[in-house]
Design an enzyme around this catalytic site. Structure first.
Site, PDB file in Angstrom:
ATOM      1  N   PRO A   1     -17.952  15.996  39.389  1.00 50.94           N
ATOM      2  CG  PRO A   1     -16.617  17.904  39.271  1.00 50.94           C
ATOM      3  CD  PRO A   1     -17.342  17.027  40.231  1.00 50.94           C
TER       4      PRO A   1
ATOM      5  CD  GLU B   1     -10.282  22.675  45.493  1.00 55.38           C
ATOM      6  OE1 GLU B   1     -10.068  22.162  44.390  1.00 55.38           O
ATOM      7  OE2 GLU B   1     -10.943  23.720  45.654  1.00 55.38           O
TER       8      GLU B   1
ATOM      9  NE  ARG C   1     -40.698  14.538  35.858  1.00 58.51           N
ATOM     10  CZ  ARG C   1     -40.888  13.920  34.707  1.00 58.51           C
ATOM     11  NH1 ARG C   1     -40.078  12.964  34.316  1.00 58.51           N
ATOM     12  NH2 ARG C   1     -41.883  14.259  33.929  1.00 58.51           N
TER      13      ARG C   1
ATOM     14  CG  ASP D   1     -41.240  12.910  30.857  1.00 58.52           C
ATOM     15  OD1 ASP D   1     -42.160  13.702  30.882  1.00 58.52           O
ATOM     16  OD2 ASP D   1     -40.749  12.334  31.827  1.00 58.52           O
TER      17      ASP D   1
HETATM   18  N1  ADE Z   1     -19.876  18.636  42.045  1.00 55.68           N
HETATM   19  C1  ADE Z   1     -19.362  19.744  41.491  1.00 55.68           C
HETATM   20  N2  ADE Z   1     -19.712  19.847  40.218  1.00 55.68           N
HETATM   21  C2  ADE Z   1     -20.493  18.755  39.923  1.00 55.68           C
HETATM   22  C3  ADE Z   1     -21.163  18.296  38.764  1.00 55.68           C
HETATM   23  N3  ADE Z   1     -21.111  18.933  37.609  1.00 55.68           N
HETATM   24  N4  ADE Z   1     -21.850  17.144  38.864  1.00 55.68           N
HETATM   25  C4  ADE Z   1     -21.903  16.459  40.017  1.00 55.68           C
HETATM   26  N5  ADE Z   1     -21.291  16.853  41.139  1.00 55.68           N
HETATM   27  C5  ADE Z   1     -20.584  17.988  41.101  1.00 55.68           C
END
Ligand code: ADE
Length: 243
Positions: free
Chosen positions: A89, A116, A154, A169
């Site tokens: 994230p 974590e 794709r 698309d």
């Molecule tokens: N791992 C946990 N959450 C994630 C996300 N939003 N994007 C990519 N990998 C992740």
């Protein structure tokens, strides 16, 4: 295109990828999937791959060595270092342009974390790009890897039946897609827009372009800044904005 996925849950990747369009593309030999179970590279007699974080804190951290060995088992078979994407994230937020760039590669390695996170030292050593699929936190990198693999697949030649479909698309041109209709012509008192029944190809194209512009203005006006707009598109948008 060959996808290598370093993961603690190879079944999740295989099950997700080997169905539907991507599964058919694997059968046809257009795509290939190689899952590597990080646990097979545990350096611990109990097969563990995680340990407590130095400095304390909640949760466990995936250790550097099993991840590194899993990576090496892939890299040593290849003539040059493959691009390694770490699902996180904290990464750059994935979009269609990134999918287009990644589709140019011959091999991609996806590193999926759990717990974590992963010991930073191995990330520094092997990762080329950290990629996020959006501003929310998932339990692991497997779903993000599947999302990215699907979006890239794709765009690989031959994967979609109709080569045109990726071209029109949503996001291809930074415009959202126009609405689609199929039979019956009237469904529960709702008729298909008459222009689509007219058989007049140029008018249909014009209507679809306008619908794309309307949708993008209503739903994602931020996209318009980077859209390739013709003079006519701009005139149409100006008129829309007046009302
Ligand atoms: N791992 C946990 N959450 C994630 C996300 N939003 N994007 C990519 N990998 C992740």
């Amino acid at each position: 295109m060959i996808f290598h996925v370093l993961t603690l849950f190879p079944d999740m990747i295989r099950d997700g990828f080997q169905t539907s369009i991507t599964g058919r593309a694997v059968e046809k030999g257009l795509l290939s999937l190689d899952t590597v179970n990080i646990r097979d590279f545990s350096v611990n007699k109990h097969n563990r791959v995680d340990d407590y974080p130095y400095g304390g804190g909640a949760g466990m951290v995936m250790q550097a060595e099993p991840v590194y060995l899993a990576y090496q088992s892939v890299a040593e078979k290849l003539p040059k270092k493959p691009k390694v994407l770490y699902m996180s994230p904290q990464g750059k937020v994935f979009n269609q342009r990134m999918a287009e760039e990644l589709a140019q590669e011959e091999e991609l390695v996806f590193l999926c974390g759990h717990y974590e996170g992963i010991d930073e030292r191995v990330l520094e050593e092997i990762v080329d790009e950290e990629v996020s699929i959006g501003d929310y936190v998932l339990t692991g990198g497997e779903l993000p890897a599947l999302v990215i693999m699907d979006a890239v697949s794709r765009l690989v030649g031959g994967v979609l039946h109709n080569e045109d479909s990726a071209e029109f698309d949503s996001f291809h041109d930074n415009l959202l897609e126009y609405p689609q209709y199929s039979r019956p012509e009237v469904w529960r008192d709702k008729a298909v827009p008459p222009i689509l029944m007219s058989g007049h190809h140029a008018n249909v194209e014009k209507w679809r372009r306008e619908q794309s512009l309307i949708r993008t203005l209503e739903r994602r006006p931020d996209l318009l800044e980077n859209a390739n707009l013709t003079k006519q598109d701009k005139k149409f948008l100006a008129k829309l904005k007046e009302v």
